[in-house]
Design a protein around this motif. Structure first.
Motif, short mmCIF file in Angstrom:
data_model
loop_
_atom_site.label_atom_id
_atom_site.label_comp_id
_atom_site.label_asym_id
_atom_site.label_seq_id
_atom_site.Cartn_x
_atom_site.Cartn_y
_atom_site.Cartn_z
N THR A 42 0.77 -1.24 0.00
CA THR A 42 0.00 0.00 0.00
C THR A 42 0.80 1.29 0.00
N TRP A 43 1.93 1.33 0.66
CA TRP A 43 2.61 2.60 0.91
C TRP A 43 4.05 2.30 1.26
N ARG A 44 4.88 3.31 1.16
CA ARG A 44 6.26 3.15 1.63
C ARG A 44 6.25 2.91 3.13
N PRO A 45 7.20 2.14 3.66
CA PRO A 45 7.23 1.93 5.11
C PRO A 45 7.31 3.26 5.87
N ILE A 46 6.59 3.33 6.97
CA ILE A 46 6.65 4.50 7.84
C ILE A 46 7.77 4.24 8.85
N GLU A 47 8.87 4.97 8.67
CA GLU A 47 10.06 4.75 9.51
C GLU A 47 10.41 5.97 10.34
N SER A 48 9.70 7.08 10.14
CA SER A 48 10.00 8.30 10.87
C SER A 48 8.70 9.10 11.04
N VAL A 49 8.75 10.08 11.91
CA VAL A 49 7.59 10.97 12.09
C VAL A 49 7.31 11.72 10.79
N SER A 50 8.36 12.05 10.06
CA SER A 50 8.19 12.71 8.76
C SER A 50 7.42 11.81 7.79
N ASP A 51 7.75 10.52 7.76
CA ASP A 51 7.01 9.56 6.92
C ASP A 51 5.55 9.50 7.33
N ALA A 52 5.31 9.46 8.64
CA ALA A 52 3.93 9.39 9.15
C ALA A 52 3.16 10.65 8.79
N THR A 53 3.82 11.81 8.88
CA THR A 53 3.19 13.08 8.52
C THR A 53 2.81 13.08 7.04
N GLU A 54 3.70 12.57 6.19
CA GLU A 54 3.41 12.48 4.76
C GLU A 54 2.22 11.55 4.50
N TYR A 55 2.19 10.41 5.19
CA TYR A 55 1.09 9.46 5.06
C TYR A 55 -0.24 10.13 5.44
N ILE A 56 -0.25 10.83 6.57
CA ILE A 56 -1.46 11.47 7.05
C ILE A 56 -1.89 12.58 6.09
N THR A 57 -0.95 13.39 5.64
CA THR A 57 -1.27 14.48 4.72
C THR A 57 -1.89 13.94 3.44
N HIS A 58 -1.34 12.86 2.93
CA HIS A 58 -1.89 12.22 1.73
C HIS A 58 -3.34 11.79 1.97
N ALA A 59 -3.60 11.20 3.12
CA ALA A 59 -4.97 10.76 3.45
C ALA A 59 -5.91 11.94 3.57
N LEU A 60 -5.49 12.99 4.24
CA LEU A 60 -6.35 14.14 4.48
C LEU A 60 -6.60 14.96 3.23
N ASP A 61 -5.70 14.88 2.26
CA ASP A 61 -5.85 15.64 1.02
C ASP A 61 -6.85 15.01 0.05
N ASP A 62 -7.29 13.80 0.31
CA ASP A 62 -8.22 13.11 -0.57
C ASP A 62 -9.66 13.44 -0.16
N PRO A 63 -10.40 14.20 -0.98
CA PRO A 63 -11.75 14.61 -0.59
C PRO A 63 -12.76 13.46 -0.55
N GLN A 64 -12.38 12.31 -1.11
CA GLN A 64 -13.25 11.13 -1.11
C GLN A 64 -12.86 10.13 -0.04
N ARG A 65 -12.06 10.58 0.93
CA ARG A 65 -11.56 9.66 1.96
C ARG A 65 -11.75 10.24 3.35
N LEU A 66 -12.24 9.42 4.26
CA LEU A 66 -12.33 9.77 5.67
C LEU A 66 -11.43 8.78 6.42
#
Length: 194
Positions: A42-66
């Motif tokens: 599904t996604w690149r491994p989350i290995e840092s807080v920066s990776d997690a922030t990128e993952y969350i930002t990607h999720a929140l930027d999708d208007p068809q996703r909660l």
């Protein structure tokens, strides 16, 4: 987008609490990502807080996703995420996915109860007639878990999405319809109470 289909209440069970995912969860989500193979499909491994922030930002930027964060109700520890996506109020359908759960939380009641909470909201609160799941056709673990929920395999969507390595994946499509829900609900409740 507005309306009840795009509202995101916290969903609480005996074993898991699903809260709207926010950037404030980045550090906890990084800790939950306790095995890089969780993200193989599904996604690149989350290995840092920066990776997690990128993952969350990607999720929140999708208007068809909660997107939700999954929290162990007994400990208050973040153990993963899950989402509604492809939300379609007109056709009364949505998909559940983008789900991962830390290795330390797998095999218990958290995942089945999370799905029970999401399905109950979809069918009983929103009046959905169809819920879908999509996974890589090669992801046997995910396919088995989806089938165990009571979802029906409908077929393969050929060359449906690109994998992280750029290759094309065929997507295994599963669904549950409102006619299936009463039996599936009983089965899920029984799994959770075992």
């Amino acid at each position: 987008m507005k309306g009840p289909w795009f509202e995101q209440p916290t969903l609480t069970g005996d074993y898991v609490r699903l809260e709207p995912l926010t950037l404030a969860h980045a550090e906890d989500l990084c800790r939950a990502a306790d095995d890089p193979t969780l993200f193989r499909w599904t996604w690149r491994p989350i290995e840092s807080v920066s990776d997690a922030t990128e993952y969350i930002t990607h999720a929140l930027d999708d208007p068809q996703r909660l997107a939700y964060v999954q929290i162990d109700a007994a400990t208050g520890v973040v153990v993963g995420t899950t989402s509604y996506y492809q939300i379609d109020p007109l056709h009364q359908s949505l998909a559940i996915g983008y789900t991962w759960l830390s290795r330390s939380a797998q095999g218990g009641r958290i995942n089945p109860e999370a799905k029970l909470l999401l399905l109950r909201r979809a069918f009983e609160d929103l009046g959905a007639v169809r819920v879908e799941w999509h996974t890589d056709e090669l992801n046997a673990h995910s396919r088995g878990a989806i089938a165990k929920l009571g979802a029906e395999f409908e077929g393969l969507l050929r060359k449906h999405r690109r994998r992280l390595d750029g290759s094309w994946r065929n997507t295994a499509l599963f669904s549950m319809i409102d006619d299936d829900w009463p039996f599936a609900r009983t089965q899920l409740e029984a799994r959770i109470s075992e």
